[in-house]
Design a protein around this motif. Structure first.
Motif, PDB file in Angstrom:
ATOM      1  N   ASN A 190      43.313  -3.232 -14.743  1.00  0.00           N
ATOM      2  CA  ASN A 190      43.407  -4.463 -15.551  1.00  0.00           C
ATOM      3  C   ASN A 190      44.301  -4.274 -16.766  1.00  0.00           C
ATOM      4  O   ASN A 190      45.045  -5.182 -17.149  1.00  0.00           O
ATOM      5  CB  ASN A 190      42.013  -4.910 -15.994  1.00  0.00           C
ATOM      6  CG  ASN A 190      41.214  -5.506 -14.852  1.00  0.00           C
ATOM      7  OD1 ASN A 190      41.770  -5.838 -13.814  1.00  0.00           O
ATOM      8  ND2 ASN A 190      39.914  -5.628 -15.030  1.00  0.00           N
ATOM      9  N   GLU A 242      45.526 -12.708 -13.110  1.00  0.00           N
ATOM     10  CA  GLU A 242      44.091 -13.025 -13.124  1.00  0.00           C
ATOM     11  C   GLU A 242      43.509 -12.979 -11.707  1.00  0.00           C
ATOM     12  O   GLU A 242      42.364 -12.579 -11.514  1.00  0.00           O
ATOM     13  CB  GLU A 242      43.866 -14.399 -13.757  1.00  0.00           C
ATOM     14  CG  GLU A 242      44.149 -14.451 -15.255  1.00  0.00           C
ATOM     15  CD  GLU A 242      43.303 -13.484 -16.042  1.00  0.00           C
ATOM     16  OE1 GLU A 242      42.088 -13.403 -15.781  1.00  0.00           O
ATOM     17  OE2 GLU A 242      43.861 -12.783 -16.909  1.00  0.00           O
ATOM     18  N   LYS A 292      42.840  -9.429 -10.879  1.00  0.00           N
ATOM     19  CA  LYS A 292      41.681  -8.913 -11.613  1.00  0.00           C
ATOM     20  C   LYS A 292      40.373  -9.297 -10.929  1.00  0.00           C
ATOM     21  O   LYS A 292      39.437  -8.487 -10.851  1.00  0.00           O
ATOM     22  CB  LYS A 292      41.687  -9.432 -13.051  1.00  0.00           C
ATOM     23  CG  LYS A 292      42.745  -8.784 -13.934  1.00  0.00           C
ATOM     24  CD  LYS A 292      42.695  -9.378 -15.337  1.00  0.00           C
ATOM     25  CE  LYS A 292      43.803  -8.829 -16.203  1.00  0.00           C
ATOM     26  NZ  LYS A 292      43.774  -9.400 -17.563  1.00  0.00           N
ATOM     27  N   GLN A 293      40.307 -10.519 -10.450  1.00  0.00           N
ATOM     28  CA  GLN A 293      39.093 -10.956  -9.745  1.00  0.00           C
ATOM     29  C   GLN A 293      38.866 -10.131  -8.491  1.00  0.00           C
ATOM     30  O   GLN A 293      37.742  -9.733  -8.186  1.00  0.00           O
ATOM     31  CB  GLN A 293      39.197 -12.431  -9.393  1.00  0.00           C
ATOM     32  CG  GLN A 293      39.070 -13.367 -10.580  1.00  0.00           C
ATOM     33  CD  GLN A 293      39.081 -14.829 -10.172  1.00  0.00           C
ATOM     34  OE1 GLN A 293      39.018 -15.139  -8.993  1.00  0.00           O
ATOM     35  NE2 GLN A 293      39.173 -15.725 -11.135  1.00  0.00           N
ATOM     36  N   PRO A 314      43.454 -20.494 -16.966  1.00  0.00           N
ATOM     37  CA  PRO A 314      43.896 -19.146 -16.564  1.00  0.00           C
ATOM     38  C   PRO A 314      45.403 -19.051 -16.350  1.00  0.00           C
ATOM     39  O   PRO A 314      45.991 -18.006 -16.546  1.00  0.00           O
ATOM     40  CB  PRO A 314      43.136 -18.912 -15.248  1.00  0.00           C
ATOM     41  CG  PRO A 314      41.949 -19.801 -15.331  1.00  0.00           C
ATOM     42  CD  PRO A 314      42.390 -21.010 -16.097  1.00  0.00           C
ATOM     43  N   SER A 365      37.082  -9.455 -18.550  1.00  0.00           N
ATOM     44  CA  SER A 365      37.153 -10.113 -17.245  1.00  0.00           C
ATOM     45  C   SER A 365      36.132  -9.549 -16.267  1.00  0.00           C
ATOM     46  O   SER A 365      35.949 -10.066 -15.189  1.00  0.00           O
ATOM     47  CB  SER A 365      38.563  -9.969 -16.650  1.00  0.00           C
ATOM     48  OG  SER A 365      38.817  -8.610 -16.360  1.00  0.00           O
TER      49      SER A 365
END
Length: 1095
Positions: free
Chosen positions: A269, A310, A313-314, A544, A957
Motif C-alpha cells: 500500500n 484503491e 489496495k482492496q 475514491p 485502508s
C-alpha cells in the motif's frame, strides 16, 4: 351448477354495466376553460409584480445605442490561455528561485554532527508545559488571520517546520537540513512581494521535514500525531522521479503468515501511494504459481491513477497465505510484462522496476537475470525482506545490488514508510547527477491537511476548491557526492484552481457556457460538472477516484472521443457537439448545441477549453453610458453584483482585500483606487445594465407604496449577463416562506464562479416574454418561481439581456387555481351521470399543475409538490408518455456512487477429518513455538520495538470495511420533456374493476399543464410509479474488465531520466544488522523448510 354459473355471469355483467354507467365524465372543454382563465390570471400576476414589460420597454428604448458582438471563440480561447500561461509562468519562476536558493545554501554548508539549532516546530509553537514554560522549538510565533489564506492564522514574515511523528526532530541530519533551509525565508517573502497571488510556498526535505510559508500552527490528527509526511505527497514524488512502470511481487507462501503478511500488505500500500497518474503498475502474488491480484490485469500494466490504486489496495487486503514460495516463475512473468510494454510502446516508456516483497529468497536467480535483464539492467529490482529472520538477507540483497536496485529490511510496521521511500532516491539518481530541474505539475487534489478545508466545500463550488501544485527537485551540487545523486528535497507552491479559472470570465461565456482544464492523461483538472465529493451520512468525503475522473466521463456526449483526443495531444482547434445537458441537480434535461474551442497551456501538461452555446451564448450586446450616470444607479440599495466574479482584482494589494467587489468597482470608478486592476469591459457592461434596469427599483417600490401587494408574492428580482442583480422583498423576513431565496447561502440562485443562477438558465431556454414556472423544495420549504427572459435587438440580431421574475408562495397559487377549477353551483347536472358539479377541491378529483419536466407545481397534497408526477400518479404519466405529450430523455452519470455489498465467503479450511484437525493443531503449536524461540531469543533482544502493536500505524485502508460501502459506479436515469405541440389529451385508463378518466390541458403562455384525474379509481396495482431514481449500469465481466484495463489516448511527460553512466549503483542498501550464528542459521533453514512444506 350450470344455473349458478349463468346467474354469476349475469351479475358480473350487471356490475360492469353499472360501473360503466357510473363512470365519471370530466368534460375536456371545462378543463380547457379552467386552464385558459388561470393562464390569464397567472400572466397578469407575474407580469405586474415582476415588471417584465417595463424592463423590456427600457431595453427597446436603448436598441439604437446598443452594439451587437458575435463572440469569436478562437480569439477568446487564445486570450484566456495566454492569461493562464502568464499566471502559471509566474508561479514557476517563484519555484525556480526557491530551488536555486536551497541548492546554494547546501553547497556552502559543512555537515556538523553536533549542531545545536532551535527552530520553530509548527506542532509546538505557542504552547506551554504544566509550569507555563515554552518547550524546545515551541517559542512564541505570532499568528494573525489572513483573508488571502482562507482566514487561517498565519505568520507572513516567517516559515516554520513540520516534522512527522515517526521522525526524530533533533536528528543531526534533520537539524543540518533545517539550518540550510533557513535561507528560504527571505526568498519566500521576496516571491510573495513579486507575486501577491501566491498561496502556500514550501520545501519538502528528503530527510522528512516540511517547511511551509507563511508559518502556521500545525494541528495533529485525532490520535494526536503528525502523520503528514511530505515525501508521500504527489508533488514530491513526481518531482523526485521520472515516470515509472512498477511490478509489485509479494510472497504469500505459508511462512508469510501473521505479522509478516500484515507488514507486507502495508508495504504494498505504501508503494502504491508513491505512484501517480503518469506511472503504471501491476501486483503479482506468488507461491509455487503466479497469481495476479486482479486477474483482469493479467499480463499487462495499468495506469496508477487513484481509482486503480484503491482497487489494488482492496484486493491486497484479501490476500491469504498458502503453499511454498517459488520466485523464479513470478520473476520471469514480471520481466515479460515490462519487456512487452517497452517493446509495444506502452506504459510510461521510462523507468521500470520490480518490487520484491518476501521473507526469504532461497533460489538461484542468476539465470533469470541473464535471460531478461543483464547486461543492460534496464529493469531495477528493489527487495524488501520482511520479518525478523536474517537467514536470506544476503540473497535478497544480492538480487537488488546486481540489478541497480536497493535492499531494505522491514521487521515492524513502523519501518515501512522510511524503507519504501529509499527507492525514490535511487530512481532520482540519473536526474540528480545530470542536474535536470524538471518542473512538474500535479493533478487536481484536495488539501485536506490544512484546517477548515473541508468546511469550505459546503460553501464553494467543489471542483474549484481543489488545487494543483508546481514543484521542482533540489539537488546537492557538491562535486564529491555527484555520482551519488543526492536529492535534497522538493520545493513548490500551490495554485488554487479557482484562481486559474477566474481568468476565463463567466460573463463572456454566457448562461450555459463554461471553461475547463484537463491533464495530459485526459483527467479533469477543473470543470463545473466535476463532483469530487459525496455525502456519507452527514459528512462530505472525497470520492475514491475524485482526481482521476476522465474527460469522457464528464463530456460524455463526445462518444468517439474526438474532442478528448485532440485536447490530450495538445492541439488547438474547435468542434461542435449536440449535447444533453441538465440543470436543477440534474433533474431537468436541456438539449444544447455547444461549440468547443481548445488549446494547450505551454510549459504545462494541461489543455484548456471553453464552451459557447449556440444562440444567446455566442451573442453579446454592449452599450455606453457615462461613469457619472452609471455610478448613481450602481449605488442603489437593491443592487448587487456577483461576489465570486472578478470585476477588480482585490487580492494583490493587501489594503484592497477589505473591499467587496462592488465596493472596489465603485472606488475605482470614482478614482479613489487608481491602482486597482479592473476589467474595463465588464465594468462598462455593469454600468450600462445599472442604468437600463434602474427604473425597476422605482417600479417595485411604487407597487409596495401605492398598491397593496397580494399576499404570497414575496420577492421580485432580475439578473443580467454582467452579474448584476436587483432584488426587492415585497414581504418581510418574518412572513416570507422562502427565507433563504437569493441570500448568500442560496448558491443555486446566484451568479457564482461556475454557473449562472438556475432561474437565469431556465429562462434562457424559454420563449422570450413567456414565463417559466417551477417548484422549489429547499430542505422542506416549498415555493414557486416564475421567470422570463428579457431581450435586446439591434442590427438584425437578438441577444438575451437578462432574466426577470418573482418568487411566490404555494398558498397564493392554490387560492387562485382552486377558485377557478370548479363548475358553478348552478351548473345543469340533469343530463350528467356521476359527480356534478366538478371541483378540484372535492374528493372526487385529483388536480395537478405539472411543469414541462413533469414536476408537480401544485397539488392538494403539498407533500407531492416538487416531486416527479410519475411517482405521484404512475398510470396517468404512463398514458401521457404513450400519447407523446411527455418524452423520455436518457441521461447518464459517470461520477455516481452506488451501494456495493461485499459478501465474503468463509476462508476457513473445512475440517476434512479428525486426523487433519489434530495435525493442524500440532503444526500450529510446533511452528509457533519454534518461531517464538527463533525470533525472540536470538533476534528480538536487539530490537526495542519488537513488541510494537500490529495495529499501530497500520494503513487506514485496512480497517474493517462497511458491508454496504459506497463505491464509484456508472448510472443511467431518465429525464422528461413536455412536447408543447400536444396541447391537450384525455383518455380512460382500464384499471381492473374500474376505469380512470383524466384530462390534461396546456396552460397557455406558460410551461405548465393542468391535469385533472378521477380520484376514486386506484390504478396503483396495474401501473407502478415511474421513478427518476438512477440505476446502476451493470457491465458483464468481460466488458467490465476491458473498461478497467483500457488505456485511453494520453500524452507522456516530455522528460525521462532513467539512466546515467556516472550513477553509483553500488549503494544498494544496508548490510544485515545481525550476523547469525551457525546454530541460528540452521534453525532458521529448518523452520522455513517445515513451514513451506506444511502450509
Amino acid at each position: 351448477m350450470e344455473g349458478t354459473r349463468k346467474v354469476l355471469g349475469i351479475l358480473g355483467f350487471l356490475c360492469l354495466w353499472i360501473t360503466a354507467q357510473a363512470q365519471m365524465k370530466i368534460p375536456p372543454e371545462t378543463v380547457q376553460q379552467w386552464a385558459s382563465v388561470f393562464s390569464v390570471q397567472l400572466r397578469e400576476l407575474t407580469t405586474k409584480y415582476s415588471g417584465s414589460q417595463l424592463l423590456q420597454k427600457k431595453l427597446k428604448d436603448v436598441e439604437s445605442i446598443v452594439k451587437m458582438v458575435d463572440l469569436n471563440g478562437n480569439d477568446l480561447v487564445k486570450d484566456y490561455s495566454d492569461e493562464i500561461e502568464r499566471m502559471l509562468g509566474s508561479k514557476m519562476k517563484s519555484v525556480k528561485r526557491l530551488a536555486e536558493s536551497a541548492e546554494d545554501a547546501d553547497l556552502y554548508h559543512e555537515f556538523n554532527a553536533t549542531l545545536q539549532f532551535d527552530y520553530y516546530n509548527s506542532m509546538l509553537i505557542n504552547s506551554v508545559d504544566e509550569d507555563g514554560n515554552s518547550p524546545d522549538m515551541g517559542s512564541e510565533f505570532p499568528l494573525e488571520e489572513n483573508e488571502h489564506f482562507n482566514n487561517l492564522p498565519v505568520n507572513m514574515l516567517l516559515s516554520d517546520i513540520q516534522v512527522p511523528t515517526n521522525v526524530y526532530n533533533k536528528d543531526p541530519n534533520i537539524l543540518n537540513a533545517i539550518y540550510n533551509s533557513e535561507a528560504l525565508n527571505d526568498v519566500f517573502i521576496s516571491n510573495f512581494l513579486k507575486d501577491p497571488t501566491l498561496t502556500w510556498q514550501f520545501f519538502g526535505s528528503s530527510t522528512g521535514f516540511f517547511r511551509i510559508f507563511p508559518g502556521i500552527k500545525w494541528t495533529p490528527d485525532s490520535n494526536g500525531v503528525a502523520a503528514f509526511d511530505c515525501r508521500n505527497r504527489n508533488w514530491y514524488i513526481q518531482a523526485a522521479t521520472s515516470p515509472k512502470d512498477i511490478i509489485i511481487m509479494v510472497d504469500i507462501s505459508g511462512s508469510m503468515k501473521g505479522l509478516k503478511m500484515t507488514i507486507a500488505k502495508h508495504t504494498i500500500n505504501t508503494i502504491l501511494d508513491t505512484l501517480g497518474e503518469n506511472d503504471f503498475v501491476n501486483v503479482i502474488a506468488y507461491t509455487d504459481y503466479v497469481r495476479y491480484v486482479e486477474p483482469c490485469f493479467k499480463g499487462t500494466l495499468v495506469q496508477a491513477d487513484l481509482d486503480n490504486r484503491e482497487h489494488f489496495k482492496q484486493l491486497v487486503d484479501e490476500l491469504h497465505v498458502k503453499g511454498e514460495a517459488k520466485i523464479n516463475k513470478a520473476m520471469k512473468e514480471s520481466f515479460k510484462i515490462l519487456n512487452e510494454a517497452r517493446m509495444k510502446g506502452q506504459g510510461s516508456m521510462c523507468n521500470q522496476a520490480i518490487m520484491l516483497i518476501t521473507d526469504g529468497a532461497m533460489e538461484d536467480f542468476q539465470a533469470v537475470f541473464e535471460e531478461f535483464n543483464w547486461p543492460e539492467r534496464r529493469v531495477r529490482v528493489f527487495t524488501y525482506l520482511i520479518g525478523r529472520e536474517m537467514t536470506f538477507a544476503q540473497n535478497t540483497k544480492w538480487i537488488a545490488c546486481n540489478n541497480k536496485g536497493y535492499y531494505t529490511h522491514i521487521s515492524t510496521l513502523a519501518d515501512v514508510q522510511e524503507n519504501v521511500m529509499e527507492y525514490l532516491h535511487v530512481l532520482s539518481r540519473p536526474m540528480v547527477i545530470n542536474h535536470d530541474h524538471d518542473i512538474i505539475w500535479t493533478e487536481a487534489y484536495m488539501d485536506s491537511v490544512l484546517p477548515n478545508t473541508m468546511e469550505l466545500f459546503t460553501t464553494k463550488a467543489q471542483s474549484l476548491l481543489m488545487m494543483t501544485s508546481v514543484a521542482m527537485p533540489v539537488f546537492s551540487k557538491k562535486k564529491e557526492t555527484l555520482s551519488h545523486g543526492i536529492l535534497l528535497g522538493v520545493v513548490g507552491t500551490d495554485i488554487p484552481l479557482m484562481e486559474v479559472m477566474k481568468l476565463a470570465p463567466r460573463y463572456m461565456l454566457g448562461p450555459h457556457g463554461y471553461a475547463f482544464l484537463i491533464t495530459n492523461n485526459g483527467y479533469i483538472l477543473a470543470h463545473p460538472d466535476l463532483r469530487p465529493l459525496y455525502k456519507d451520512g452527514k459528512k462530505l468525503k472525497p470520492k475514491p477516484n475524485y482526481n482521476s475522473v476522465d474527460m469522457s466521463e464528464v463530456e460524455w456526449e463526445d462518444t468517439d472521443e474526438t474532442l478528448r483526443t485532440a485536447m490530450v495531444r495538445g492541439e488547438t482547434g474547435s468542434m461542435r457537439l449536440s449535447v444533453r445537458a441538465s440543470v436543477d441537480k440534474a433533474k431537468r434535461p436541456l438539449f444544447l448545441v455547444n461549440d468547443y474551442f481548445y488549446t494547450n497551456i505551454d510549459e504545462t501538461p494541461f489543455s484548456f477549453s471553453m464552451v459557447l452555446t449556440r444562440g444567446y451564448g455566442k451573442l453579446m450586446y454592449f452599450g455606453n453610458v457615462s461613469v457619472e450616470e452609471g455610478l448613481h444607479d450602481l449605488t442603489s440599495p437593491d443592487l448587487s453584483i456577483a461576489t465570486e466574479w472578478t470585476y477588480c482584482v482585490t487580492d494583490i494589494d493587501p489594503s484592497h482585500r477589505k473591499f467587496s467587489q462592488l465596493q472596489a468597482a465603485i472606488r475605482y470608478l470614482l478614482g479613489l483606487e487608481p491602482d486597482l486592476e479592473c476589467d474595463e469591459v465588464l465594468l462598462q457592461h455593469v454600468l450600462f445594465d445599472a442604468v437600463v434596469t434602474a427604473p425597476m427599483e422605482a417600479y417595485w417600490n411604487a407597487l409596495m407604496l401605492n398598491d397593496k401587494v397580494e399576499p404570497g408574492v414575496e420577492t421580485a428580482f432580475l439578473g443580467t449577463r454582467s452579474g448584476l442583480m436587483r432584488v426587492t422583498r415585497y414581504a418581510g423576513v418574518e412572513s416570507r416562506v422562502a427565507k433563504r431565496f437569493l441570500t448568500a447561502a442560496d448558491k443555486d440562485n446566484l451568479f457564482t464562479m461556475d454557473h449562472f443562477p438556475l432561474w437565469y438558465r431556465l429562462a434562457a431556454e424559454n420563449t422570450p416574454g413567456s414565463f417559466y414556472y417551477y417548484p422549489v423544495n429547499d430542505k422542506g420549504v416549498k415555493y414557486v418561481i416564475a421567470v422570463t427572459s428579457a431581450i435586446v435587438s439591434s442590427e438584425g440580431k437578438t441577444a438575451m439581456a437578462g432574466a426577470i421574475g418573482i418568487q411566490m408562495s404555494l398558498e397564493l397559487l392554490e387560492k387562485r387555481l382552486w377558485a377557478i377549477a370548479k363548475q358553478p353551483s348552478n351548473t345543469d347536472c340533469s343530463t350528467i351521470e356521476g359527480v356534478c358539479p366538478l371541483s378540484c377541491e372535492s374528493i372526487d378529483l385529483n388536480c395537478f399543475l405539472v411543469d414541462n419536466n413533469g414536476f408537480v407545481l401544485l397539488s392538494k397534497d403539498r407533500s407531492e409538490v416538487g416531486r416527479f408526477f410519475g411517482e405521484v400518479d404512475g398510470s396517468t404519466m404512463a398514458s401521457l408518455i404513450k400519447m407523446g405529450m411527455f418524452k423520455k430523455v436518457s441521461l447518464f452519470d459517470y461520477q455516481a456512487m452506488c451501494r456495493n455489498s461485499h459478501h465474503h465467503g468463509n476462508s476457513a479450511r473445512p475440517l476434512l477429518s479428525p486426523f487433519y484437525a489434530v495435525a493442524a493443531l500440532l503444526k500450529w503449536i510446533f511452528t509457533n513455538a519454534l518461531m517464538f524461540l527463533l525470533e525472540f531469543n536470538f533476534c528480538g533482544l536487539w530490537h526495542s520495538d519488537y513488541f510494537v502493536d500490529a495495529k499501530a500505524g497500520y494503513h487506514t485502508s485496512h480497517k474493517t470495511k462497511k458491508v454496504d460501502a459506497l463505491q464509484p459506479c456508472d448510472t443511467a436515469y431518465p429525464g422528461f420533456m413536455y412536447d408543447s405541440s400536444v396541447r391537450e389529451a384525455n383518455s380512460l385508463i382500464k384499471c381492473g374493476r374500474c376505469q380512470k378518466m383524466f384530462v390534461v390541458q396546456q396552460i397557455p403562455d406558460s410551461n405548465l399543464v393542468l391535469v385533472v384525474a378521477q380520484a376514486d379509481c386506484d390504478c396503483s396495482r396495474q401501473y407502478g410509479a415511474i421513478p427518476l431514481e438512477p440505476k446502476e449500469i451493470k457491465y458483464i465481466a468481460t466488458v467490465k474488465c476491458n473498461r478497467m484495463k483500457s488505456q485511453k489516448v494520453r500524452r507522456r511527460p516530455e522528460s525521462c531520466h532513467s539512466y546515467h553512466p556516472k550513477e553509483n549503483a553500488k549503494e544498494c542498501g544496508g548490510a544485515a544488522s545481525i550476523l547469525p550464528s551457525l546454530c541460528v542459521l540452521s534453525s532458521s533453514l529448518l523452520a522455513s523448510t517445515l513451514l513451506r512444506h506444511w502450509t
